[in-house]
Design an enzyme around this catalytic site. Sequence first.
Site, short mmCIF file in Angstrom:
data_model
loop_
_atom_site.label_atom_id
_atom_site.label_comp_id
_atom_site.label_asym_id
_atom_site.label_seq_id
_atom_site.Cartn_x
_atom_site.Cartn_y
_atom_site.Cartn_z
N GLU A 115 0.81 -1.21 0.00
CA GLU A 115 0.00 0.00 0.00
C GLU A 115 0.84 1.25 0.00
OE1 GLU A 115 -2.88 -0.21 3.14
OE2 GLU A 115 -3.96 -1.76 2.05
N CYS A 144 3.34 8.46 1.05
CA CYS A 144 3.80 7.49 2.05
C CYS A 144 3.87 6.13 1.37
CB CYS A 144 2.82 7.47 3.22
SG CYS A 144 3.16 6.21 4.45
N CYS A 151 5.03 -6.94 8.03
CA CYS A 151 6.16 -6.52 8.88
C CYS A 151 6.41 -7.58 9.94
CB CYS A 151 5.85 -5.18 9.56
SG CYS A 151 7.25 -4.51 10.49
N CYS A 155 4.90 -4.76 16.61
CA CYS A 155 4.45 -3.73 17.56
C CYS A 155 2.97 -3.99 17.86
CB CYS A 155 4.64 -2.34 16.96
SG CYS A 155 6.35 -2.03 16.49
N CYS A 158 -0.02 -1.95 16.11
CA CYS A 158 0.03 -1.68 14.66
C CYS A 158 -0.67 -2.78 13.87
CB CYS A 158 1.49 -1.58 14.22
SG CYS A 158 1.71 -1.45 12.44
N ASN A 335 -4.35 5.34 16.01
CA ASN A 335 -5.47 5.04 15.11
C ASN A 335 -5.94 3.63 15.37
OD1 ASN A 335 -5.44 7.53 13.50
ND2 ASN A 335 -3.44 6.80 12.81
N CYS A 378 -1.72 6.21 9.86
CA CYS A 378 -0.56 5.49 10.40
C CYS A 378 -1.00 4.20 11.08
CB CYS A 378 0.15 6.31 11.46
SG CYS A 378 0.90 7.79 10.87
N1 SAH Z 1 8.07 0.41 10.54
C1 SAH Z 1 8.45 1.76 10.64
C2 SAH Z 1 7.71 2.65 9.68
C3 SAH Z 1 6.24 2.38 9.48
S1 SAH Z 1 5.17 2.73 10.82
C4 SAH Z 1 8.27 2.25 12.07
O1 SAH Z 1 7.65 1.57 12.85
O2 SAH Z 1 8.80 3.31 12.38
C5 SAH Z 1 5.04 4.50 10.79
C6 SAH Z 1 4.62 5.10 12.13
O3 SAH Z 1 3.27 4.75 12.44
C7 SAH Z 1 5.47 4.64 13.29
O4 SAH Z 1 5.94 5.73 14.02
C8 SAH Z 1 4.51 3.81 14.13
O5 SAH Z 1 4.85 3.86 15.49
C9 SAH Z 1 3.19 4.48 13.82
N2 SAH Z 1 2.00 3.64 14.07
C10 SAH Z 1 1.91 2.31 13.94
N3 SAH Z 1 0.66 1.89 14.22
C11 SAH Z 1 -0.05 3.01 14.54
C12 SAH Z 1 -1.42 3.24 14.90
N4 SAH Z 1 -2.30 2.25 14.98
N5 SAH Z 1 -1.80 4.52 15.14
C13 SAH Z 1 -0.92 5.53 15.02
N6 SAH Z 1 0.37 5.37 14.67
C14 SAH Z 1 0.80 4.12 14.44
FE1 SF4 Z 2 6.30 -2.80 11.72
FE2 SF4 Z 2 4.08 -1.51 12.42
FE3 SF4 Z 2 6.08 -1.78 14.19
FE4 SF4 Z 2 6.40 -0.14 12.08
S1 SF4 Z 2 4.91 0.11 13.75
S2 SF4 Z 2 7.86 -1.68 12.87
S3 SF4 Z 2 5.21 -1.26 10.52
S4 SF4 Z 2 4.86 -3.45 13.30
#
Ligand code: SAH
Ligand code: SF4
Length: 387
Positions: A115, A144, A151, A155, A158, A335, A378
């Site tokens: 995406e 973006c 991934c 986290c 996410c 989010n 995000c």
């Molecule tokens: N994997 C990389 C880049 C993609 S995520 C990383 O984790 O940095 C991009 C950003 O979105 C990161 O700062 C992450 O912490 C944030 N993010 C992930 N899930 C989210 C959510 N559900 N709501 C808001 N931000 C989120």
């Molecule tokens: Fe992977 Fe989501 Fe963590 Fe970024 S925030 S490292 S995309 S699991």
Amino acid sequence: MREKPAQLVPLDVTNSSGGSREPLFGLDADSLSRLLVAAGEPAFRGKQMAEAMYRQWLSEIPEISTLPVTLREKFVAEGWKIGRPVIARAFQSVDGTERYLIEFEGSTPKGKSAEAVWMPEGDGGEAGDETDTEAKDWSRATVCISSQVGCAVNCQFCLTAKLGLQRNLTAGEIAGQVVAVLERQSVRVGRDRENLVFMGMGEPFLNYDNFMAAVRLLVREVGLSPRRMTVSTSGIVPGIERFALEPTNVRPKLAISLNAPNNTIRDEIMPINRKWPISEIIAAVRRVPLRPRERITFEYVLLGGVTDRPEHAREVARLVRRSGLPAKVNLIAWNPGPGIAYAMPSPEAVAAFHKLLIEEGIPVYIRQPRGRDIFAACGQLKRTLEA
Ligand code: SAH
Ligand code: SF4
């Protein structure tokens, strides 16, 4: 410092293996020249091919009118394709954001798409950067893009994590998402001020070589400015250490997904922290030579009741100050996503957190959620097919 070519040159111009070829999109001008020379053509034909793919954004070999018709026919007959990623579906948000399902050459829609997101107004995440010191009224459009399908980092907050890692994207697949989106939006490179963030699906620093090869393609071949690019990492220390060795004129800005005020909370919401805790991440970031006025961004996702309390804000301020880094903090209200048991922070908690950091003297910005209604915000990228 010597730099690697974007990708190894495929010299098998006869396609004797009989299999399908790698797409041409992703090879830089030098690699294309070597390919053309190996096919008995003059080297400048490679430069013409690069111009056609990366500047004119042509997507089929027969369209490349600078090349002799016979050469175009020969390439097509031998099974070569430009093979740029295509936007298979687009979802539009009420706020103008668009989320794209991108398909790659040879990929099946289900298993291998990724995406990308277009935000016409950006999301405020660029505020306070080295590029943001001039006039206030320019376009803040932001693209973006994804670096992996899914991934592996896991986290807990996410949605992309739920997919697991399906595969790494190649340099051409990463850079191709950008070109596909810029073309769709009729962006004029060099005239419009688009920003690019490596913040879609995946962890760029766990696909380091392809990610950086894509950056080099985007800078050298497509003509985008690395000062308007930001890569975000969850804190992969060996990746940050390699990033520190990149020449500053061909690397994006760096954002670290801090997301917690201390290791106890970070261990819980980002299990990767047990491997590379906050102090090690910061030590690695300090080795990155910065451009004049460049700052490190700390991203901080506010999880209701978990990371959004006033004491957390004070702890974050201390942590950022002690790092000694020229830094800013981008706050992101969490989010929501299906199957993830966190709560959004209240607007009051977001405002209070923001205010506390300002009082502590930390540059801080609130990143606006974009495209939440179409799962484009995000942490919401999961190839959702509903709009
Ligand atoms: N994997 C990389 C880049 C993609 S995520 C990383 O984790 O940095 C991009 C950003 O979105 C990161 O700062 C992450 O912490 C944030 N993010 C992930 N899930 C989210 C959510 N559900 N709501 C808001 N931000 C989120
Ligand atoms: Fe992977 Fe989501 Fe963590 Fe970024 S925030 S490292 S995309 S699991």
